[in-house]
Design a protein around this motif. Structure first.
Motif, PDB file in Angstrom:
ATOM      1  N   LEU A 401       0.843  -1.193   0.000  1.00 43.79           N
ATOM      2  CA  LEU A 401       0.000   0.000   0.000  1.00 43.79           C
ATOM      3  C   LEU A 401       0.877   1.241   0.000  1.00 43.79           C
ATOM      4  CD1 LEU A 401      -2.781  -1.013   2.538  1.00 43.79           C
ATOM      5  CD2 LEU A 401      -2.790  -1.203   0.059  1.00 43.79           C
ATOM      6  N   ARG A 402       0.609   2.132  -0.932  1.00 44.09           N
ATOM      7  CA  ARG A 402       1.306   3.412  -1.012  1.00 44.09           C
ATOM      8  C   ARG A 402       0.300   4.470  -1.456  1.00 44.09           C
ATOM      9  NH1 ARG A 402       5.226  -0.009  -3.423  1.00 44.09           N
ATOM     10  NH2 ARG A 402       7.195  -0.122  -2.249  1.00 44.09           N
ATOM     11  N   GLY A 403       0.721   5.708  -1.451  1.00 43.29           N
ATOM     12  CA  GLY A 403      -0.119   6.768  -1.991  1.00 43.29           C
ATOM     13  C   GLY A 403      -0.714   7.655  -0.914  1.00 43.29           C
ATOM     14  N   SER A 404      -1.311   8.756  -1.397  1.00 40.76           N
ATOM     15  CA  SER A 404      -1.842   9.766  -0.479  1.00 40.76           C
ATOM     16  C   SER A 404      -3.118   9.318   0.215  1.00 40.76           C
ATOM     17  CB  SER A 404      -2.119  11.061  -1.254  1.00 40.76           C
ATOM     18  OG  SER A 404      -3.051  10.807  -2.309  1.00 40.76           O
ATOM     19  N   GLU A 405      -3.739   8.232  -0.261  1.00 39.81           N
ATOM     20  CA  GLU A 405      -4.976   7.796   0.395  1.00 39.81           C
ATOM     21  C   GLU A 405      -4.715   7.015   1.672  1.00 39.81           C
ATOM     22  OE1 GLU A 405      -6.008   4.252  -2.568  1.00 39.81           O
ATOM     23  OE2 GLU A 405      -4.849   5.968  -3.279  1.00 39.81           O
ATOM     24  N   TYR A 406      -3.433   6.803   1.992  1.00 36.83           N
ATOM     25  CA  TYR A 406      -3.086   6.097   3.219  1.00 36.83           C
ATOM     26  C   TYR A 406      -2.111   6.954   4.019  1.00 36.83           C
ATOM     27  CZ  TYR A 406      -4.938   2.129   0.592  1.00 36.83           C
ATOM     28  OH  TYR A 406      -5.733   1.307  -0.141  1.00 36.83           O
ATOM     29  N   VAL A 407      -2.201   6.808   5.356  1.00 35.12           N
ATOM     30  CA  VAL A 407      -1.252   7.470   6.259  1.00 35.12           C
ATOM     31  C   VAL A 407      -0.599   6.377   7.099  1.00 35.12           C
ATOM     32  CG1 VAL A 407      -0.957   9.123   8.130  1.00 35.12           C
ATOM     33  CG2 VAL A 407      -2.619   9.584   6.317  1.00 35.12           C
ATOM     34  N   PHE A 408       0.765   6.336   7.100  1.00 36.12           N
ATOM     35  CA  PHE A 408       1.509   5.316   7.832  1.00 36.12           C
ATOM     36  C   PHE A 408       2.142   5.969   9.059  1.00 36.12           C
ATOM     37  CE2 PHE A 408       1.457   4.267   3.337  1.00 36.12           C
ATOM     38  CZ  PHE A 408       0.949   2.968   3.355  1.00 36.12           C
ATOM     39  N   HIS A 409       1.684   5.561  10.250  1.00 40.06           N
ATOM     40  CA  HIS A 409       2.164   6.142  11.504  1.00 40.06           C
ATOM     41  C   HIS A 409       3.416   5.405  11.985  1.00 40.06           C
ATOM     42  CE1 HIS A 409      -1.319   8.811  12.158  1.00 40.06           C
ATOM     43  NE2 HIS A 409      -2.001   7.847  11.531  1.00 40.06           N
ATOM     44  N   ASP A 410       4.215   6.117  12.812  1.00 35.52           N
ATOM     45  CA  ASP A 410       5.465   5.539  13.303  1.00 35.52           C
ATOM     46  C   ASP A 410       5.237   4.314  14.176  1.00 35.52           C
ATOM     47  OD1 ASP A 410       6.893   7.444  11.955  1.00 35.52           O
ATOM     48  OD2 ASP A 410       7.085   8.802  13.667  1.00 35.52           O
ATOM     49  N   ASN A 411       4.110   4.255  14.835  1.00 40.98           N
ATOM     50  CA  ASN A 411       3.844   3.108  15.706  1.00 40.98           C
ATOM     51  C   ASN A 411       3.308   1.905  14.933  1.00 40.98           C
ATOM     52  OD1 ASN A 411       1.322   3.992  15.051  1.00 40.98           O
ATOM     53  ND2 ASN A 411       0.579   4.164  17.161  1.00 40.98           N
TER      54      ASN A 411
END
Length: 1096
Positions: A401-411
């Motif tokens: 999953l990549r792209g602006s529709e996803y947000v990947f948090h540090d945790n």
């Protein structure tokens, strides 16, 4: 210490002294990975020492001087709370003149005689020991100037000069702080208290300013009558010079306090735990600030780092420790100490050097449920050293999953900011580092949002009514919603009047307390929606109260009141009513009304009335109950202001004149002794007025008058105080008598058989002897010219109003002889009749025959019998009979017309077709024209031979082979019809006429393509739908009136014709006219048997 805990418990309840445990304590926690230490904990016992004994001298002070009563409480731990009371344990009152300082002393800016007392007592309360210490009472005696002068005068001779100066006013001086300047140090974050107390007479007022700046907004407060300036949560920016100014009318004094804000250490960046893998680098940062700037020192496992075991991977650089290529033995707990003279900070940071493969802590296959268009957070809590990298996949074999529709948090959490229905599915989290890889799957379900598709609406309801709020919802089928109703954001009242339904809330018998905001809340496990509506309960207003009369005058008074509660519906107006307790007690009359914004009104009054007033409030709902009556107010008597109204003079007999009027109301009399002066004289005759005074009545009769002559009349009111203004005159007439002569030259002009016009000459007005009301025409039928028979004479009357000389006589019967006369009418009655005038009406069309019966049906004949018209309206010349056949589909055949002599009453029709229904139309004629027709239907009987043949054919039709054959033929015919329909739509013509000419038998007819009935084909130009006929009742009797659905309305007729075999020919028409339709179909309606013969 408590078991399995680091808590230290010191218990002195069972003995021991608190002083023995006084000191500084620190806790150390240690294991094989290192040691952590706590902040220093200081323990000091609380103290509440007694006041030292001292001898207190009474304070004697002159009125107007300043005074300070010192408290000097003993030093305790913590410091005590100071307050001043008297012997009765009542707090001494404080004001701008007398107040307590921050040090506990009691300050008098100037003393007054009322300050004299012997029980000024200072109390010190020690909260920790829950004790209160009391200072010895202090005595204050204030000498006034008058008492001091009397004392001096008693001790000196008359020749001595004596006398104390009177109380003098003084400009302010500061009692505390002393001098012109002082300093104050306060720590950052504490509360800054600055105090200025001044002496002076009058009592000075204190003001505060900050030199070169403004007092901080929202953090500045003034206490103790502005003598204390309080600034909370001070910072270094609050340092500066603060000036207090004491001012009265004689001048001012000021003091400048230089404030310096110091700061104990406070964190900028506190050190944080580090988790490192072997060979990694890292840093510990410890940054703090304060005033003065704090000193930073490091410890390792509680030991100063300078003497701690060496670690080649560690390097100290001021407030930072740098780690390079750490090894597992580098694990330790480091302490950072930041301190200055006002305090210190201590923080532990654990440096943990680990080599761990990734682990995912989130449970496998965890299910997440969210609402569509809302964020979805999918957890992937992980642990590992070095720190693992996290990747997310959708589905088992999905791409990363990549792209602006996803947000990947540090945790490790994956956030889908706007989840949609297609976001539903399985998501895989993969954590990997150099020591390994691990993955975990979680499930996401996206649900439809819960919506309120019909929200509750604003309602206005009258008290005691019923109201209902709707709350219709739409939700995801997999979620179970719960609906909760609130009133004003609280639970609904526990009242059986509130009925909660599936999608509504109903309130029965609404009361005022039900007013408010009602909220429908829909909750599911994933979302919650709500909608609110306001309920306004309205009612008629409460009655006004506190009515008051002011400004009483002879003809006016002012009324004022206080409105009652309007009950949520604005008051639109006030209605003022009055009661006349003198003339009509208990009866209330309308006085006036004013707008709802007005609560006073100037009322006009009449003399000699004992008034009481009441007020009624009006809103859109209705009228309130009347207010309580006001006090009574009796006005003085006066002459009448007005005379009677509606004065009339009408004679009841030919020789009298009846004078009538409407009497004055009680309050219109304006005084006692109401009477009337009635005056009259004949008009246009030089006569004097004749007058008479009568009691309070409304009629007077003058006798012996000529018949119907005009009189001038006036009626004047008077009472014991005098006459009303001169009344106006009216014209009346003495009594009427019957008219003397009849109208002459009566002429009649006959317009048609039912209408005539009558003329006459008017009578002279003098002979009318009254008011001319009009003329009456009496007329009656003498006999019918066609029957020569007399009957009971019924006279009819027509009245023509006014001076008309002609009129119309409608509704006459044709061919009849009439008589009439004319009479003049006045108010007394009718005059003599004019001589009877005879006139005759011409012939008209007759009514319908009285009956038509059809009897004796045979194979080819029917017998018709009829009765003559009830109203011939002339001489009958003949009867007209029309008839036509009706087939099984109610279509009409050709129309035949027969004329019958007027003296006949029956007829036998022959040469008819067997088993055929016919429709007959029958009417009578005079020389003027034809009358209304009546209709009837009848059927000739069936031929027995044909019946037997039909029976045999039916027997054949029940055979299976015959049914199959018929189905095949029907299919072929259907195909043929479809082909014909296509060809006709293209403009072609189907050659039906040739086929028709080839068959002599009228029963053999092709089937119509449009509705499946048997009939004749026509081309595109001639093809028109055929109308259906109507049936008559089975008894074959008909009414005289025309039937609306008569077959006579069908088509435009043509003259009927006969073929050689006796059948009718012609053509139907689709037009609907008043005459019966004619056609050219066979008179014999095709039966199912004939249809089958045609197919065969």
């Amino acid at each position: 210490m408590k078991p399995n805990s680091g808590t230290l418990v010191i218990n002195i309840m069972n003995g021991g002294k608190a002083e023995a445990y006084e000191g500084v304590y620190q806790c150390t926690a240690r294991n094989e990975r290192g040691a952590a230490i706590s902040n220093n904990i200081v323990i000091r016992p609380s103290r509440s020492p007694l006041w030292t004994k001292e001898k207190l001298e009474p304070n004697q002070v002159r009125e107007g001087d300043s005074l300070v009563l010192h408290c000097r409480p003993p030093v305790g731990l913590p410091p005590p709370i100071i307050f001043w009371m008297d012997n009765a344990f009542q707090r001494l009152p404080q004001s701008e003149r007398v107040s307590q300082g921050l040090n506990g002393d009691l300050y008098f800016s100037n003393v007054q005689p009322e300050d004299t007392r012997e029980d000024y007592i200072c109390y010190a309360r020690f909260n920790h020991t829950q004790t209160i210490q009391q200072k010895q009472p202090i005595s204050v005696k204030v000498f006034s100037m008058d008492s001091l002068n009397d004392t001096i005068a008693a001790n000196l001779s008359d020749t001595d000069i004596y006398g104390a100066k009177p109380v003098t006013e003084r400009q302010p001086i500061l009692l505390t702080p002393t001098g012109s300047t002082s300093t104050k140090v306060e720590l950052r974050g504490n509360v800054l208290l600055l105090e200025c107390i001044a002496a002076g007479l009058p009592t000075p007022v204190i003001h505060w300013i900050k030199e070169g700046g403004e007092l901080p907004a929202n953090r500045t407060f003034f206490e103790n009558f502005k003598k204390t300036l309080k600034i909370i949560d001070v910072s270094e920016a609050d340092s500066g010079n603060y000036k207090c100014i004491a001012r009265n009318i004689l001048g001012s004094a000021h003091h400048v306090i230089s404030v310096t804000v110091k700061a104990a250490p406070y964190w900028i960046t506190a050190p944080r735990n580090l988790v490192l893998s072997p060979g990694e680098d890292g840093t510990l940062i410890c940054r703090a600030n304060g005033n003065p700037k704090p000193n930073i020192s490091w410890l390792a496992n509680g030991v100063p780092i300078a003497i701690a075991p060496e670690d080649p991977s560690r390097k100290v650089d001021g407030d930072t420790i740098i780690f390079s290529h750490v090894q597992e033995r580098s694990s330790a707990v480091y302490q950072c100490n930041a301190s200055n003279e006002y305090g210190y900070l201590l923080a532990n940071a654990f440096v943990n050097v680990l080599a761990e493969p990734p682990r995912i802590l989130t449970p496998a296959n965890k299910l997440y449920q969210v609402i569509s268009d809302s964020p979805a957070l999918l957890d992937c809590a992980y642990f590992g050293s070095p720190k693992p990298e996290i990747e997310w996949f959708k589905g088992v074999k999905g791409s990363i999953l990549r792209g602006s529709e996803y947000v990947f948090h540090d945790n490790g959490t994956l956030e889908i900011p706007v989840a949609q229905k297609d976001s539903t599915g399985t998501y895989t989290c993969v954590a990997r580092n150099e020591l390994g890889k691990v993955q975990n799957e979680v499930q996401l379900e996206v649900k439809d949002p819960t919506m309120i598709i019909k929200q509750p609406e604003y309602k206005v309801i009258q008290r005691y009514g019923q109201v209902s709020f709707e709350c219709i919802i739409k939700h995801d089928s997999t979620l179970l919603p719960t609906v909760i109703w609130l009133k004003d954001n609280d639970e609904l009242p526990d009242d059986e009047r509130f009925l909660v339904g599936k999608d509504n809330l109903t309130i029965m018998n609404v009361t005022d307390k039900d007013d408010g905001t009602y909220t429908c809340i829909v909750n599911t496990t994933l979302d919650s929606v709500s909608a609110s509506a306001v309920l306004t309960v309205v009612a008629r207003p409460n009655p006004p109260f506190d009515l008051e009369l002011t400004g009483q005058l002879e003809r006016s008074v002012e009324l004022s009141w206080i409105p009652g509660d309007e009950n949520n519906s604005p008051i639109t107006n006030f209605v003022i009513e009055y009661e006349d307790g003198l003339h009509e007690p208990g009866v209330w009359h309308y006085q006036t009304e004013v707008p709802g914004t007005q609560t006073t009104v100037q009322l006009k009054l009449s003399p000699y009335v004992n008034y009481s007033f009441r007020v009624i409030a009006v809103n859109e709902i209705g009228r309130s109950q009347p207010s309580e009556p006001s006090e009574q107010y009796l006005t003085k008597s006066a002459n009448p202001d007005e005379n009677p109204s509606n004065v009339q003079g009408i004679g009841s007999e030919p020789d009298n004149l009846v004078i009538t009027w409407e009497s004055l109301k009680g309050f219109q009399s304006n005084g006692p002794g109401l009477q009337y002066k009635v005056s009259w004289r004949q008009k246009d005759v030089d006569d004097e007025w004749t007058s008479v005074i009568v009691a309070n009545v409304s009629k007077y009769i003058v006798s012996g008058t000529p018949t119907f002559v005009p009189y001038e009349i006036k009626v004047q009111a008077l009472n014991d105080l005098g006459y009303a203004p001169e009344p106006s005159e009216v014209i009346g007439h003495s009594g009427e008598d019957l008219p003397m002569v009849a109208p002459g030259n009566v002429q009649v002009h006959v317009i048609n058989s039912t209408l005539a016009k009558v003329h006459w000459d008017p009578v002279p007005l003098k002979t009318v002897r009254g008011h001319l009301q009009g003329y009456k025409v009496y007329y009656w039928k003498v006999q019918s010219l066609s029957r020569r028979s007399r009957r009971h004479v019924e006279k009819k009357i027509l009245t023509f109003r006014g001076n008309k000389t002609f009129g119309m006589l409608p509704g006459l019967e044709p061919y009849s002889s009439y008589k009439l006369n004319v009479r003049v009418v006045n108010g007394k009655g009718e005059g003599p009749a004019s001589p009877d005038k005879v006139f005759k009406t011409p012939e008209g069309v007759p009514s319908s025959p009285s009956f038509l019966k059809i009897t004796n049906p045979t194979l080819d004949s029917l017998t018709l019998e009829w009765g003559s018209p009830t109203h011939p309206n002339g001489v009958l010349t003949s009867y007209i009979l029309k008839f036509q056949p009706i087939n099984n589909t109610h279509e009409l055949g050709p129309l035949v017309e027969i004329r019958i002599p007027a003296n006949e009453s029956s007829l036998i029709l022959k040469n008819l077709n067997y088993s055929t229904r016919y429709k007959f139309y029958f009417n009578a004629q005079t020389s003027v024209g034809s009358g209304n027709q009546i209709t009837e239907e009848a059927v000739t009987i069936m031929d027995e031979g044909k019946m037997a043949m039909a029976s045999r054919q039916v027997d054949i039709a029940t055979q299976g082979w015959f049914i199959g054959l018929m189905c095949a033929v029907a299919l072929l015919i259907l195909i043929l019809l479809i082909v014909c329909f296509i060809r006709r739509n293209k403009g072609g013509k189907y050659p039906v006429k040739e086929k028709e000419d080839a068959h002599a038998d009228p029963e053999i007819q092709p089937m119509k393509e449009d509705d499946g009935t048997f009939g004749e084909y026509s081309d595109a130009e001639d093809h028109k739908p055929l109308k259906k006929g109507s049936r008559t009742p089975s008894d074959r009797t008909v009414k005289k009136e025309d039937s609306d659905d008569s077959l006579v309305d069908y088509g435009e007729g043509v003259n009927g014709q006969f073929n050689e075999d006796g059948s009718f020919i012609g053509q139907y028409s689709g037009k609907k006219e008043k005459e019966p339709a004619e056609g050219n179909e066979s008179s014999e309606a095709p039966s199912p048997v004939n249809a089958m013969n045609s197919f065969v």
